[in-house]
Design a protein around this motif. Structure first.
Motif, mmCIF file in Angstrom:
data_model
loop_
_atom_site.group_PDB
_atom_site.id
_atom_site.type_symbol
_atom_site.label_atom_id
_atom_site.label_comp_id
_atom_site.label_asym_id
_atom_site.label_seq_id
_atom_site.Cartn_x
_atom_site.Cartn_y
_atom_site.Cartn_z
ATOM 1 N N ARG A 278 16.388 2.737 3.385
ATOM 2 C CA ARG A 278 14.929 3.136 4.239
ATOM 3 C C ARG A 278 15.611 2.997 5.630
ATOM 4 O O ARG A 278 15.272 2.051 6.614
ATOM 5 C CB ARG A 278 14.144 2.442 3.973
ATOM 6 N N ASN B 218 14.016 -0.639 -1.947
ATOM 7 C CA ASN B 218 14.081 -0.258 -0.947
ATOM 8 C C ASN B 218 13.521 -1.964 0.249
ATOM 9 O O ASN B 218 13.514 -0.839 1.874
ATOM 10 C CB ASN B 218 13.040 1.180 -0.331
ATOM 11 N N ALA C 103 0.680 -1.031 -0.026
ATOM 12 C CA ALA C 103 -0.079 -0.159 -0.101
ATOM 13 C C ALA C 103 1.051 1.579 0.186
ATOM 14 O O ALA C 103 0.083 2.208 -0.551
ATOM 15 C CB ALA C 103 -1.167 0.139 0.928
ATOM 16 N N GLU C 104 1.924 1.204 0.617
ATOM 17 C CA GLU C 104 3.109 1.957 0.520
ATOM 18 C C GLU C 104 4.292 1.683 -0.216
ATOM 19 O O GLU C 104 5.237 1.110 0.135
ATOM 20 C CB GLU C 104 3.335 2.721 2.128
ATOM 21 N N PRO C 105 4.321 2.632 -1.394
ATOM 22 C CA PRO C 105 4.824 2.232 -2.868
ATOM 23 C C PRO C 105 6.648 2.379 -2.320
ATOM 24 O O PRO C 105 7.423 1.655 -2.248
ATOM 25 C CB PRO C 105 4.919 2.902 -3.948
ATOM 26 N N GLU C 106 6.516 2.642 -1.442
ATOM 27 C CA GLU C 106 8.473 3.121 -0.768
ATOM 28 C C GLU C 106 8.895 2.502 -0.050
ATOM 29 O O GLU C 106 9.879 2.372 -0.170
ATOM 30 C CB GLU C 106 8.538 4.422 -0.319
ATOM 31 N N ARG C 107 7.441 1.530 0.782
ATOM 32 C CA ARG C 107 7.796 0.331 1.428
ATOM 33 C C ARG C 107 9.272 -0.439 0.658
ATOM 34 O O ARG C 107 10.597 -0.986 0.734
ATOM 35 C CB ARG C 107 7.541 -0.683 1.514
#
Length: 404
Positions: free
Chosen positions: A336, A318, A169-173
């Protein structure tokens, strides 16, 4: 029993006299009546899944083997049994069918069932060849959405899928995903060849008890062979081997989660390195799929050692999502530094996929593993098999809709 020529003619032309009817509108308490085409081990599991779903009833069973029909009668009081699936499909009171036959028969059974106006739960892999997949698409398009199609990639309805969707749901993960590694490592005792059912070949497995022409379908004609019948998974005429049995399941999960398309190319290597028992399909394989999304998928399979087990790792710049018994996320600290490790906790019920099928029939859900997913996975699986058998890389031509 029909002659082989008549059987194939009916398969090629569809049921003819059985016109599709509009799907009914279902109330929450209406009972869905289910028929089974094929009643082996997998269908027995699926029968238990049907029984776990409220307001459903298994009412009919079809199998080419008389002993399987007898077993179905013993498990389900009052159920009708058939040797010919077309006769079962003529029963207008049957609302949905579960198809759990060998892959080379999927297209005929799927098309006949949709043309007869039934909702269809189709076991994986959906299609045996590209030609079969196209035939199934024609039937699916002809039905025009009047009936629900669910492909048996059960993990698509699992708690794992909800955990993965939460992590994604959070692409940056994850960042840019570049690689997916999949593994299927298993083992059996030295006295029990993996995938073999030779121990089940008794005197009852004979030409009098098995509708052999119906089992062969469009496969090459040959005299009755109890070994081929019982061990169909080991022969190319009826099976895609571990690619269809296992890779398709793992691939479907991530194709759905990441919305991946048919691969651009497939390269497969391997061989019969463990079980020299007359099988044709390899017991050890590596498959590489180049995805149009600039992701390389690598699948490794071995049946001579179960380390490191079964699972997948999705690698992004990430972070990593790993799936085995649980779903886990681990950040790449280099990109990250403030990321935290997480573990999925969503519960799962074994019959969730079947429940999703029935909920979709009632209009309360959409299929977790719809036709389009089955189509893409089937093409990818066939590309892997063709690469192995041709001993070269194969590619998908989207314009011609062909493997080249």
């Amino acid at each position: 029993m029909d002659s082989r020529r008549n059987f194939l003619g009916k398969v090629a032309s569809g049921l003819g006299t059985l016109a599709a009817v509009p799907a009914r509108v279902w109330g929450a308490n209406d009972r869905i009546r289910v028929g089974f085409i094929g009643f082996g081990d997998r269908a027995t599991d699926l029968l238990n899944h049907v029984r776990a779903c409220p307001n459903t009833e298994a009412v009919a069973f079809c199998d080419v083997f008389s002993m399987q029909r007898d077993r179905a009668e013993g498990l389900t009081a009052g159920a009708a049994v058939y040797a010919d699936h077309r006769e079962m499909l003529e029963d207008a009171s049957i609302d949905a069918v579960v198809i759990a036959t060998p892959p080379h028969l999927h297209a005929a059974h799927f098309c006949d069932a949709l043309d007869a106006g039934k909702h269809v739960y189709q076991e994986k892999a959906m299609a045996f060849t590209v030609d079969h997949a196209k035939r199934m698409r024609t039937a699916f398009d002809r039905d025009a959405g009047r009936h629900v199609v669910q492909i048996g990639h059960q993990a698509c309805s699992s708690g794992h899928m909800r955990d993965v969707q939460m992590f994604l749901a959070e692409p940056e993960r994850l960042g840019k995903i570049n690689s997916i590694g999949m593994r299927m490592f298993r083992n059996t005792p030295h006295s029990k060849p993996h995938g073999s059912r030779t121990a089940r070949i008794t005197a009852d497995v004979n030409a009098s008890n098995i509708a052999w022409d119906a089992f062969l379908g469009e496969a090459p004609a040959r005299s009755f062979d109890s070994h081929r019948y019982m061990n169909w998974r080991l022969f190319w005429d009826y099976s895609g081997g571990s690619v269809y049995e296992n890779m398709s399941q793992q691939l479907a999960f991530w194709y759905r989660a990441l919305r991946l398309e048919i691969p651009r190319s497939a390269t497969s290597v391997g061989g019969i390195l463990v079980w020299q028992d007359g099988r044709e399909v390899p017991d050890t394989m590596n498959v590489s799929l180049q995805q149009p999304e600039e992701i390389l998928i690598h699948w490794a399979s071995c049946v001579g050692n179960n380390y490191p087990g079964i699972g997948e790792d999705v690698l992004g710049g990430n972070g990593t999502i790993s799936r085995d018994r649980l779903v886990r996320y681990a950040p790449q600290k280099i990109n990250r530094a403030d990321g935290n490790e997480m573990t999925g906790r969503t519960a799962h019920q074994p019959h969730a996929h079947m429940q999703n099928f029935f909920d979709s029939i009632r209009g309360d859900a959409t299929p977790s593993s719809p036709f389009e997913l089955g189509w893409r996975v089937s093409i990818a699986a066939r590309m892997a098999v063709e690469s192995y058998r041709l001993a070269r890389t194969v590619r998908w031509d989207p314009a011609k809709q062909e493997i080249v």
